[in-house]
Design an enzyme around this catalytic site. Structure first.
Site, short mmCIF file in Angstrom:
data_model
loop_
_atom_site.label_atom_id
_atom_site.label_comp_id
_atom_site.label_asym_id
_atom_site.label_seq_id
_atom_site.Cartn_x
_atom_site.Cartn_y
_atom_site.Cartn_z
NE ARG A 230 -4.25 -1.51 0.28
CZ ARG A 230 -4.42 -2.56 -0.53
NH1 ARG A 230 -3.51 -2.84 -1.44
NH2 ARG A 230 -5.50 -3.30 -0.44
CG HIS A 278 -3.11 -0.77 -6.68
ND1 HIS A 278 -3.43 -0.06 -5.55
CD2 HIS A 278 -3.19 -2.07 -6.31
CE1 HIS A 278 -3.70 -0.89 -4.56
NE2 HIS A 278 -3.55 -2.12 -5.00
P1 NAP Z 1 -1.46 -11.71 4.91
O1 NAP Z 1 -1.61 -13.12 4.45
O2 NAP Z 1 -2.36 -11.17 5.93
O3 NAP Z 1 0.07 -11.57 5.41
C1 NAP Z 1 0.51 -10.43 6.04
C2 NAP Z 1 1.94 -10.67 6.51
O4 NAP Z 1 2.45 -9.45 7.09
C3 NAP Z 1 2.05 -11.74 7.60
O5 NAP Z 1 3.21 -12.51 7.39
C4 NAP Z 1 2.17 -10.93 8.88
O6 NAP Z 1 2.87 -11.58 9.92
C5 NAP Z 1 2.97 -9.74 8.39
N1 NAP Z 1 2.80 -8.58 9.27
C6 NAP Z 1 1.65 -7.89 9.53
N2 NAP Z 1 1.91 -6.89 10.40
C7 NAP Z 1 3.23 -6.95 10.69
C8 NAP Z 1 4.09 -6.20 11.52
N3 NAP Z 1 3.64 -5.17 12.27
N4 NAP Z 1 5.39 -6.55 11.58
C9 NAP Z 1 5.86 -7.60 10.87
N5 NAP Z 1 5.10 -8.35 10.04
C10 NAP Z 1 3.80 -8.03 9.97
O7 NAP Z 1 -1.52 -10.71 3.65
P2 NAP Z 1 -1.34 -11.03 2.10
O8 NAP Z 1 -2.53 -11.72 1.56
O9 NAP Z 1 0.00 -11.67 1.91
O10 NAP Z 1 -1.35 -9.54 1.51
C11 NAP Z 1 -0.42 -8.56 1.93
C12 NAP Z 1 -0.85 -7.19 1.43
O11 NAP Z 1 -0.59 -7.07 0.03
C13 NAP Z 1 -2.35 -6.90 1.54
O12 NAP Z 1 -2.71 -6.50 2.84
C14 NAP Z 1 -2.53 -5.77 0.55
O13 NAP Z 1 -2.39 -4.52 1.16
C15 NAP Z 1 -1.39 -5.98 -0.45
N6 NAP Z 1 -1.87 -6.30 -1.79
C16 NAP Z 1 -1.49 -5.51 -2.82
C17 NAP Z 1 -1.91 -5.82 -4.11
C18 NAP Z 1 -1.43 -5.01 -5.30
O14 NAP Z 1 -1.91 -5.23 -6.40
N7 NAP Z 1 -0.49 -4.11 -5.14
C19 NAP Z 1 -2.72 -6.93 -4.34
C20 NAP Z 1 -3.10 -7.72 -3.26
C21 NAP Z 1 -2.66 -7.40 -1.97
P3 NAP Z 1 2.27 -12.94 10.59
O15 NAP Z 1 2.36 -13.99 9.50
O16 NAP Z 1 3.19 -13.25 11.70
O17 NAP Z 1 0.86 -12.62 10.99
#
Ligand code: NAP
Length: 315
Positions: A230, A278
């Site tokens: 983001r 994006h």
């Molecule tokens: P997810 O499965 O919820 O994984 C989030 C990861 O971040 C987890 O490993 C979590 O740790 C870690 N995390 C969260 N808060 C943290 C902190 N304070 N310190 C250290 N690590 C932290 O999310 P996802 O499905 O992989 O997606 C990630 C993000 O990608 C989404 O939230 C979205 O904003 C973004 N996204 C972007 C696009 C694009 O087109 N650009 C598309 C889709 C998604 P734990 O495993 O220990 O909980």
């Protein structure tokens, strides 16, 4: 909606501001034939289940009985800023075809930077035949912030390209070939061993502005930043200052604080920054609908149901 009913057919409220809203609606009707689907701004006040893309506060207020809100994407930060109905839980898309796209995108950006393809493209445009010395992968460790559904796939793919890979998450992970670190205490070590930093974190109060001058200046000299999470993770003026000072070699940004990026924004004209609008991981409608429909059909009492957002953590 009944937790124990394996085939619940109830009122489902759909709020979809997506450009492909009509496609979502027709595919959802086909996937949930027993459900009565009401499309906002029409109101199904009795609905206990909603499927949403960028909903408004007015939609939430009109559906006070919601128990489960399916988000049509992976990131739920916009949803978590709304006042949700008291008993509502949010479920997000897990991978749903986005992880492989993220792996494409990040590996492409890493390889383009590491192999100096932009410089070769400039040379070719100037009709200049100029081989450069090969660089060592060992000098380009890639650090991935966030090892969730998307980040894990990215680290696994980077390992196959033989880069040294580090991963950083909230709780410790074990990924073959990846040096995994976790928590705020390990952040310094993670950064100081990283040259190419990739942000794949959810946007939460703890991660907003996390990529700032203090973070970027701890990277190995000649660092590079890739943001596919983001825009609000990054303090944009700090990135520009560190590129101008030469501490950072550049960045690839799929997301920015304001989207679309406004005309005149300095990112448009910074030669070391590559921009995309994006698109790093776009929701694949059929995969997302299959995932949502199977969870609705399983009934919400199924203990195997996954993808629930923890409101305390915000992801
Ligand atoms: P997810 O499965 O919820 O994984 C989030 C990861 O971040 C987890 O490993 C979590 O740790 C870690 N995390 C969260 N808060 C943290 C902190 N304070 N310190 C250290 N690590 C932290 O999310 P996802 O499905 O992989 O997606 C990630 C993000 O990608 C989404 O939230 C979205 O904003 C973004 N996204 C972007 C696009 C694009 O087109 N650009 C598309 C889709 C998604 P734990 O495993 O220990 O909980």
């Amino acid at each position: 909606m009944n937790d124990s009913n394996p085939n619940p057919a109830g009122a489902v409220a759909l709020c979809c501001s997506h450009v492909e809203g009509a496609t979502w609606e027709s595919r959802l009707r086909a996937a949930l034939p027993k459900a009565s689907l009401t499309v906002w701004p029409a109101v199904a006040a009795e609905a206990e289940c909603a499927i949403v893309w960028s909903p408004t506060q007015a939609f939430m207020d009109a559906h006070p009985r919601l128990r489960v809100i399916f988000n049509m994407g992976a990131g739920v930060d916009a949803l978590m800023r709304l006042r949700l109905p008291t008993h509502a839980r949010v479920v997000r898309i897990e991978d749903g075809g986005m992880a492989v796209q993220m792996a494409d995108y990040v590996c492409h950006a890493v390889l383009r930077h590491f192999r100096e393809f932009d410089a070769y493209a400039d040379d070719a445009a100037a009709h200049n035949w100029r081989p450069r010395k090969p660089r060592l992968r060992a000098d380009f460790p890639v650090g991935v912030m966030g090892l969730g559904a998307l980040g894990l796939r990215v680290t696994e793919t980077l390992v196959k390209f033989d880069f040294p890979v580090l991963g950083w998450s909230q709780s410790i992970k074990h990924v073959e070939g990846v040096t995994c670190l976790a928590g705020a205490d390990a952040f310094d070590e993670f950064l100081s061993r990283t040259r190419i930093l990739v942000c794949m974190l959810p946007l939460t109060p703890l991660t907003r502005d996390i990529v700032c001058s203090a973070t970027l200046s701890r990277l190995l000299p000649g660092g590079y930043f890739i943001n596919v999470a983001r825009g609000a993770h990054l303090v944009e003026s700090d990135l520009l200052a560190l590129i101008q000072s030469g501490h950072l070699a550049g960045a690839t940004l799929d997301v920015t604080r304001e989207e679309p990026l406004p005309p005149g924004h300095p990112f448009w004209t910074c030669p070391q920054i590559a921009l995309t609008p994006h698109i790093a991981g776009q929701t694949v409608i059929d995969e997302a609908i299959t995932q949502i429909a199977s969870k609705i059909n399983a009934g919400f009492g199924d203990p195997r149901l996954s993808g629930f957002v923890d409101p305390e953590r915000g992801y």
